[in-house]
Scaffold this active site. Sequence first.
Site, PDB file in Angstrom:
ATOM      1  CE1 TYR A   1      -4.320   0.685  -0.279  1.00 36.22           C
ATOM      2  CE2 TYR A   1      -4.379  -1.451   0.796  1.00 36.22           C
ATOM      3  CZ  TYR A   1      -5.004  -0.456   0.056  1.00 36.22           C
ATOM      4  OH  TYR A   1      -6.305  -0.609  -0.335  1.00 36.22           O
TER       5      TYR A   1
ATOM      6  CD  GLU B   1      -4.796   5.017   0.806  1.00 33.39           C
ATOM      7  OE1 GLU B   1      -4.658   5.678   1.857  1.00 33.39           O
ATOM      8  OE2 GLU B   1      -5.780   4.285   0.582  1.00 33.39           O
TER       9      GLU B   1
ATOM     10  CG  ASP C   1      -8.259   9.662 -23.991  1.00 37.42           C
ATOM     11  OD1 ASP C   1      -7.207   9.004 -24.064  1.00 37.42           O
ATOM     12  OD2 ASP C   1      -9.357   9.157 -23.694  1.00 37.42           O
TER      13      ASP C   1
ATOM     14  CB  THR D   1      -4.752   3.311 -22.155  1.00 38.75           C
ATOM     15  OG1 THR D   1      -4.576   3.381 -23.566  1.00 38.75           O
ATOM     16  CG2 THR D   1      -6.202   3.602 -21.815  1.00 38.75           C
TER      17      THR D   1
ATOM     18  CE  LYS E   1      -7.253   1.604 -25.762  1.00 41.14           C
ATOM     19  NZ  LYS E   1      -7.412   2.276 -24.488  1.00 41.14           N
TER      20      LYS E   1
ATOM     21  NE  ARG F   1      -6.716  -4.175 -19.693  1.00 38.17           N
ATOM     22  CZ  ARG F   1      -6.772  -4.256 -21.024  1.00 38.17           C
ATOM     23  NH1 ARG F   1      -5.960  -5.048 -21.678  1.00 38.17           N
ATOM     24  NH2 ARG F   1      -7.638  -3.534 -21.690  1.00 38.17           N
TER      25      ARG F   1
HETATM   26  N1  PLP Z   1      -9.702   6.651 -23.808  1.00 37.45           N
HETATM   27  C1  PLP Z   1      -9.737   6.135 -25.045  1.00 37.45           C
HETATM   28  C2  PLP Z   1      -9.551   7.059 -26.220  1.00 37.45           C
HETATM   29  C3  PLP Z   1      -9.948   4.773 -25.235  1.00 37.45           C
HETATM   30  O1  PLP Z   1     -10.006   4.265 -26.466  1.00 37.45           O
HETATM   31  C4  PLP Z   1     -10.117   3.940 -24.089  1.00 37.45           C
HETATM   32  C5  PLP Z   1     -10.317   2.488 -24.203  1.00 37.45           C
HETATM   33  O2  PLP Z   1     -10.419   1.878 -25.187  1.00 37.45           O
HETATM   34  C6  PLP Z   1     -10.103   4.529 -22.828  1.00 37.45           C
HETATM   35  C7  PLP Z   1      -9.885   5.880 -22.722  1.00 37.45           C
HETATM   36  C8  PLP Z   1     -10.393   3.716 -21.596  1.00 37.45           C
HETATM   37  O3  PLP Z   1      -9.355   2.954 -21.179  1.00 37.45           O
HETATM   38  P1  PLP Z   1      -9.551   1.761 -20.118  1.00 37.45           P
HETATM   39  O4  PLP Z   1     -10.255   0.675 -20.823  1.00 37.45           O
HETATM   40  O5  PLP Z   1      -8.169   1.457 -19.693  1.00 37.45           O
HETATM   41  O6  PLP Z   1     -10.371   2.328 -18.983  1.00 37.45           O
END
Ligand code: PLP
Length: 471
Positions: free
Chosen positions: A64, A66, A219, A245, A248, A254
């Site tokens: 842990y 935090e 994002d 993320t 990918k 993950r």
């Molecule tokens: N943002 C985008 C653009 C995504 O394509 C995804 C998932 O495919 C996410 C966020 C969410 O990611 P997670 O599945 O790790 O929560």
Amino acid sequence: MSPRAPESYNLFLNTSLKDEDPVLYELVEKEKYRQFSGLELIASENFTSQAVMEANGTPLTNKYSEGLPGARYYGGNEYIDEIEKLCQTRALEAFHLDPEQWGVNVQPYSGSTANFAAFTALIQPFDRIMGLDLPSGGHLTHGYQTDKKKISASSIYFQSMPYQVDPKTGLIDYDRLEENAKLFRPQLLISGASAYPRDWDYARMRKIADNHSAYLMCDMAHYSGLVAACEQNNPFDYCDIVTTTTHKTLRGPRAGLIFFRRRPGEDKKTSIETRVNQAVFPSCQGGPHNNTIAAIAVALKQAASPEFAQYAKQVRANARALAARLISHGYTLATGGTDNHLVLWDLKPQGLTGSKIEKICDLVNITLNKNSISGDKSAVTPGGVRLGSSALTSRGFKEADFEQVADFLHEIVTLAGEIQASCGSKLLKDFLAAAEKNDKISDLQKRVEAFATSFPMPGFDASTLNKPTTH
Ligand code: PLP
């Protein structure tokens, strides 16, 4: 002092997974064989490395921590602090960022939680956000709602007005976004998507955001590996905050990351940095997953290497080769091609749905997902599929191999058309029942499996795997 005798504690704590839980072990083995024996075309997936998986499976999972390095709510974090700091440094290095100008929080459990923490940091409940609509390729977490229901928490807790792609070209309609932003006056504009095959005009989006003193977020979950390798426009040049993320195109475990811009002379208490760090913990999350943070650190070290830059280049070249071959077979792709790792394939001209192609592909060891194409009438039966090149490129596929993949896909779509015509029903279950009995499907499955298993498998030794008797 010698260790105490094992009788003093439960023996199962030191038993291998295979011996302790053969049922689960066998399922994992089957999944490994599925990954090895198929063509993985899901654009949001990849095959991570052995070193990443080793780090993810370490006893760091026990701890842990935090808080942040040097300011924890638990003792015993001297090594965890080092690991988290290493991960932060590598995150900035992998994206070529100056630590004077950018910082990063490496604790988000996933992309979704990273996004919600970013919103929590930047804006107030019921503030206005604009993200790419999900049917246009945007992600759920960018404010998705339907006419009937607020689906994502980002539309429940914030007011959301999406922007869209132009249904004719499939390209983002920045002019309409600008017009609508004048009416909606967003506090936050979100760039980045899950199913958009082209690059982003961040300069244009910055201008639109500035017109309303809004924050600009990116994002880059899908294409962050390509950004690290300088194979896409750089969102860091224009955005206040960048989320991703890590699993990918970046090819890690993950999880999620949040990068925040630092401004010289800013008040630390009200800085985006402080707001992001507090939003992640304690607002949105509890203890960080330290095993995952260690695995991200490994992936980021790899992402900064020349080999990864070569990989990212190949990912794009392979997506282009796939797109070109599909077009040569007469198919329609959204936007007419791709600039990144993904291809959006419109199957409406063939009279087929994405759901049918997804299901029939499963029967022949090809994994992809149904996806809506701009202009689809129904979100339940989307008119297309999304394909990605990141995972198979990790297995060493080159352009010619992706042409072979496109040829397999052409075969399956031709077969799907024949099966649909002969089964006399448009229902998915009747179509599937007919497909399962079709000899050409089983023949194609064997050829796909032979092709897939001729490539190496990253991350684990596939030579020891047994083909499962049931699939
Ligand atoms: N943002 C985008 C653009 C995504 O394509 C995804 C998932 O495919 C996410 C966020 C969410 O990611 P997670 O599945 O790790 O929560």
